[in-house]
Design an enzyme around this catalytic site. Sequence first.
Site, short mmCIF file in Angstrom:
data_model
loop_
_atom_site.label_atom_id
_atom_site.label_comp_id
_atom_site.label_asym_id
_atom_site.label_seq_id
_atom_site.Cartn_x
_atom_site.Cartn_y
_atom_site.Cartn_z
N SER B 166 0.90 -1.07 -0.03
CA SER B 166 0.01 0.05 -0.09
C SER B 166 0.96 1.28 -0.02
O SER B 166 1.82 1.45 -0.89
CB SER B 166 -0.97 -0.19 1.22
OG SER B 166 -1.94 0.88 1.01
N ASP B 332 -8.60 -6.73 -4.65
CA ASP B 332 -8.35 -5.35 -4.22
C ASP B 332 -8.74 -4.44 -5.14
O ASP B 332 -8.27 -4.35 -6.24
CB ASP B 332 -6.57 -5.34 -4.21
CG ASP B 332 -6.14 -3.99 -3.53
OD1 ASP B 332 -6.65 -3.18 -3.36
OD2 ASP B 332 -4.77 -3.87 -3.26
N HIS B 365 -7.70 -5.49 -0.45
CA HIS B 365 -6.65 -4.76 -0.16
C HIS B 365 -5.70 -5.21 1.00
O HIS B 365 -4.56 -5.31 0.77
CB HIS B 365 -6.79 -3.24 -0.25
CG HIS B 365 -5.41 -2.42 -0.05
ND1 HIS B 365 -4.61 -2.47 -0.79
CD2 HIS B 365 -5.09 -1.71 1.21
CE1 HIS B 365 -3.67 -1.60 -0.65
NE2 HIS B 365 -3.75 -0.98 0.44
#
Lengths: 218, 396
Positions: B166, B332, B365
């Site tokens: 991320s 995601d 995610h």
Amino acid sequence: MTMQPRPPIAGSDHMRSTARMDHLMVAEMVERGAKVLDVGCGDGELLKILTETRNVDGRGIEISREGVNECVAKGLAVIQGDADTDLVDYPDDAFDYVILSQTLQATSQPRHVIEHMLRIGRCAIVSFPNFGHWKIRLELLMHGRMPRTDNLPDTWYETPNIHFCTIKDFRELSEVVGAKMDKAVALNAWGQPLRLNAPWWFWNLFGEQAVFLLRRRD
Amino acid sequence: MTHIESVGETPIENRTSEADQPRDSLVALFDAPLKLDAGVELSPLQIAYKTYGKLNAQRSNAVLICQALTGDQHAASRNPVTGKGGWWDTLIGPGKPIDTERYFVISSNVLGSCMGTSGPASTDPSTGKPYGLTFPVVTIRDMVRAQAMLLDHLGIETLFAVAGGSMGGMQVLEWAASYPHRVFAALPIACATRHSAQNIAFHEVGRQAVMADPEWRSGRYLIEGTNPRRGLAVARMGAHITYLSDAALHRKFGRKFQDRSNPTFSFDADFEVESYLRHQGIAFVERFDANSYLYLTRAMDYFDLAADHDGILANAFKSSKTRFCVVSFTSDWLFPTSESRATVHSLNASGARVSFAEIVTDKGHDAFLLEEPELFGIVRGFLEGAATARGLDRAS
């Protein structure tokens, strides 16, 4: 669908050794330390051989996610991609060799794929099952049906292999794309190379697989 | 509980004390100013970090871990604030894919955060009060510059690897672009080379929630002794949804009721999923600073690697010798596979050595933080391959 995991050559023990022979033939054509792209690299077996025996800087493209993840876990530089659509993204002359091992027959545009290979790489190495082999000819002649062999066991309606060719056909394609043929080898059913000085018709009849080394005509 | 008013009551002083004097952490202090993208200099700079494993004699086995938005330096050890294990305990440790018996792992708190590295909750030495909004706006590149200063301080010229998911993945990509000669292997997971309009939009909702809380006091809450708990909790609740997938939410909660068999015809948390989100919001407020949330989301919004390189992403990685392994997850939708694929295309175009794997999961995610055996196999294999190429001994 284009690049498939390697066709089911690994059926029986002797077939597995055939696959290895095919890989070794490809490996022999690659110079040490070269930069290599293996298009349709499957589980990465050939890339591994090339890295270990020829010390190449190897990359791979593979359509199946399982194949890619297996390769990456082996420490190989492999990405998920499709030969028919993704070779466009590679710059000219990025590699010394671009290899298409047992994948040509599964591409939807074999000519474009070969042309891109020769654009991206100085040399292209292509191995494929020879549809001119006598067993295949006999099957069609005697039974009047699409041939199925130990190497190519799928029915016509399920096979990922949509563009079969013979050794003779492939020679013609290399002429069409303007490639220079540097080397060629035909392997028999036991994975042994046929005599190098044998005439082409003999190879086309008795070669179960063929490996070609093409070079761009500059 | 009809709304999230009764969010925790941790004394606000604890926030400043953790930001200035982090527990269970190493602290590096820099007097030399850090030049920021905003055109200002930050000085002094404090960086809180943790290390795991041993640096080898050649100083060649260092792995830098980059944290995500709400992460911290406690990647592989007990977090003194929450009392829970490290956020990447699954991946880092003895015998684990990022093997601390083999690699020297460095995990630092990111610039702008609130766990011991300079950020808006830190005390401004010129006033003796928390910076609040007087802290300069920072970028992903500024975070990486700060980390580079830490490496200089530790005497590490080249990182064996830099890894993160991320916002951590953004830092990894920035590392490879800004300091290509200092990164041997890069592992950007579940990220992108730029923040999309949708991602910026979600962040803006979160920031507005914080700023709409009357206790935010234009960012001066630490000085005025208030705390925008509700605003920050709502921001976290919204963001948390983006970290999961529809399938994962459905699998976990479906339409199940929370401790009741019938709806109450009120706005109580009738549904399990509501109760879960409220809990997530409350737990977050206990450990995180609201202004830090504004700064870090902003840094992600500003991230656009191509824009920093004449609009051509491939230029960011030109003649890079770094080995890359890009990883994405099928479910995601915050950083979808298409973003990772674009990164891979530009890496290929610049001739970089790149692997790319997409992992099938319904965890969304957040999958990069969870038990994903396929991710572990890929990280392990990639690092082992790189270690061989780097000539790292098995027992360094």
